[in-house]
Each structure stands twice: as C-alpha cells, then as structure tokens.
Design an enzyme around this catalytic site. Structure first.
Site, PDB file in Angstrom:
ATOM      1  CG  ASP A  17      44.489  84.390 -30.739  1.00 52.71           C
ATOM      2  OD1 ASP A  17      43.319  84.229 -31.142  1.00 52.71           O
ATOM      3  OD2 ASP A  17      44.964  85.508 -30.461  1.00 52.71           O
ATOM      4  CG  ASN A  49      32.318  74.896 -28.152  1.00 53.02           C
ATOM      5  OD1 ASN A  49      31.143  75.018 -27.837  1.00 53.02           O
ATOM      6  ND2 ASN A  49      33.301  74.988 -27.256  1.00 53.02           N
ATOM      7  CE1 TYR A  54      28.174  84.616 -27.412  1.00 54.49           C
ATOM      8  CE2 TYR A  54      25.783  84.776 -27.370  1.00 54.49           C
ATOM      9  CZ  TYR A  54      26.930  84.023 -27.292  1.00 54.49           C
ATOM     10  OH  TYR A  54      26.835  82.662 -27.086  1.00 54.49           O
ATOM     11  CE  LYS A  95      28.126  82.507 -30.312  1.00 57.05           C
ATOM     12  NZ  LYS A  95      29.049  81.384 -30.613  1.00 57.05           N
ATOM     13  CB  ALA A  98      24.189  77.027 -22.335  1.00 60.55           C
ATOM     14  CB  THR A 100      29.019  77.668 -20.782  1.00 65.92           C
ATOM     15  OG1 THR A 100      28.651  78.996 -21.185  1.00 65.92           O
ATOM     16  CG2 THR A 100      28.131  76.656 -21.495  1.00 65.92           C
TER      17      THR A 100
END
Length: 265
Positions: free
Chosen positions: A63, A90, A157, A161, A190, A192
C-alpha cells in the site's frame, strides 16, 4: 533506443493497464523491474510473463500510501536489484462520487493519498540515491484532467493530478542540474480498469477509440530510453478522435447525490 542493462526500474500500479505494459517494455529493454501494486497474485502473473520473456522482475504487494510499506519496498529493491534508477509513478485511483457537492471527505482523501501523497513518498525515498549518483529518472502519470478537469474524472481526481503535475515541475526546476530527469505524462481518456468505476462505464466500441495502455507505455519507454542528457519534461498522449461525453458528464453530475436531489426522470 534501449534501457541500459543493469538499470533498475520501479513501477507502481504494475498489476494491470499502463503499469503492466510499461514494466514489460522496460524489461524487454534490459531493465530489472520491481512491480508494485496492491494485489500479489496480479503482480506474480506479470512477473511470470516478464521472466518467460527473459527479463528480471520482482513482485512486491504494498500500500504505497503507507510510509512503512514504501520503506519496506525500497529496502527489498535495493537488496535484490540495487538502487532505483527509474521510478514510474503510475498507480491511480478515482472516487465514485464526482461532484464536489456530494463528494465524501474520505473519498477525497483516498484519491489524494494514492495520486499525490504516494508519489511524494516514493520520490522522497529514491531521491537520495539518485542525487548521490547525479543521475536518475522519475516519471509520473498525471492526466489531462490536470489541465482540463471535469466530471468524468471528478473533483478529487483532477485536483490530485494537477497537484502531482505541479510537484513534478518542482522536481524538474529544482534538481535538473543535479542530473535528475522529472517527467510528467498526461494521458487523455484511456482504456484502463479505472473506467469500470465510472458513473457510466464506456462501451467496448467507445474504449476502442481511446488511448490504450500500450500507447502510454511506449511514451514512457521513449522518455526513459533517451540519453540522460535529454528530458521530455511533459508528454501529452491523447486520442486522435474526441468523443461526445455530454451524456457521461450529466450522469456523473448526479452520482452519489441524495435521492431527493437528483432530477426526476
């Protein structure tokens, strides 16, 4: 262009998506890769694939929001692979509630912990070795949500970012003359696993036109493989075609809203 043999690369979020593809590419180029993520089974599967292709991989479940886990991971990597030459931040996380009007405080903190605080903690852990050797590369996967935030990614988010993009620019401005390359990758929409948690997960035909994990991995590989004298400070990887997201934005606006607040159908 290849990563120099003997290079040690640590990749977070390596069990799937962009992290998995980045680990495979760097391993094919000769790097020994440390795979870090939450799920040991997924990491073991990636490590097995890399070893089957002739590469070197170490799978470490952790973690990364916990300082003790970061210390444990770095100690293992140093002991088994050597000091980290390349850090790829990432790992990412998004909230299920996107609108700040309804966003629970615990979801806000969790998103900032994974996307921003963990990057700081890992960076702080690898900096001494990199600065002592006057060489090192830190790549962080941010997002175009950092520059154009909206309800697709959500308030937490976008803020996280943007914060991590700022932090990477700080590293670039502060340590470039000590040999550190700080690189920010800003993917657009993307395909993902994080899309599965959206208020309206995109359909397969929509995902086909998005940036694919291997596209971002190729950009990271390029940035890492270029000579150390060159830094690609910021890389935007976006879909060529832009899809209509208006319906998604409207659905996202009301995710997590009280029943009496959402518009009636």
């Amino acid at each position: 262009m290849t990563t120099s043999p003997g290079t040690t690369a640590l990749i977070t979020g390596a069990g799937s998506g962009m992290g998995l593809e980045t680990a495979r590419l760097l391993a094919r180029d000769g790097a020994a890769v440390a795979l870090v993520g939450r799920r040991q089974e997924a990491l073991d599967a990636v490590a097995a694939t890399i070893r089957a292709e002739g590469g070197t991989a170490l799978a470490l479940a952790a973690d990364i929001t916990r300082p003790d886990d970061v210390t444990r991971v770095l100690d293992r990597v140093r002991a088994e692979l050597g000091p980290v030459d390349v850090l790829v931040n990432n790992a990412g996380s998004a909230s299920s509630v996107l609108n700040p009007r309804w966003l629970p405080h615990d979801q806000w903190r969790q998103v900032l912990d994974v996307n921003l605080t963990a990057v700081f903690q890992l960076t702080q852990a690898v900096l001494p070795d990199m600065l002592d050797r006057s060489t090192g590369t830190i790549v962080t996967v941010s997002s175009l949500a950092a520059v154009n935030p909206n309800l697709l990614g959500g308030a937490a988010y976008g803020a996280a970012k943007a914060g991590v993009r700022n932090f990477m620019t700080f590293l670039h401005n502060t340590f470039r003359n000590q040999g550190l390359r700080a690189i920010t990758v800003l993917p657009g929409e993307a395909d993902t696993p994080i899309l599965d948690n959206r208020a309206r997960p995109p359909a397969p035909e929509e995902r086909a036109g998005m940036v694919q994990p291997e596209d971002v991995a190729e950009a990271i590989r390029l940035a890492v493989a270029l000579p150390q004298r060159v830094v690609l400070q910021e890389i935007v990887v976006a879909p060529t075609r832009q899809r209509d997201t208006s319906a998604d934005l409207e659905i996202s606006r009301w995710a997590g809203a009280p029943a009496d607040a959402a518009p009636q159908a």
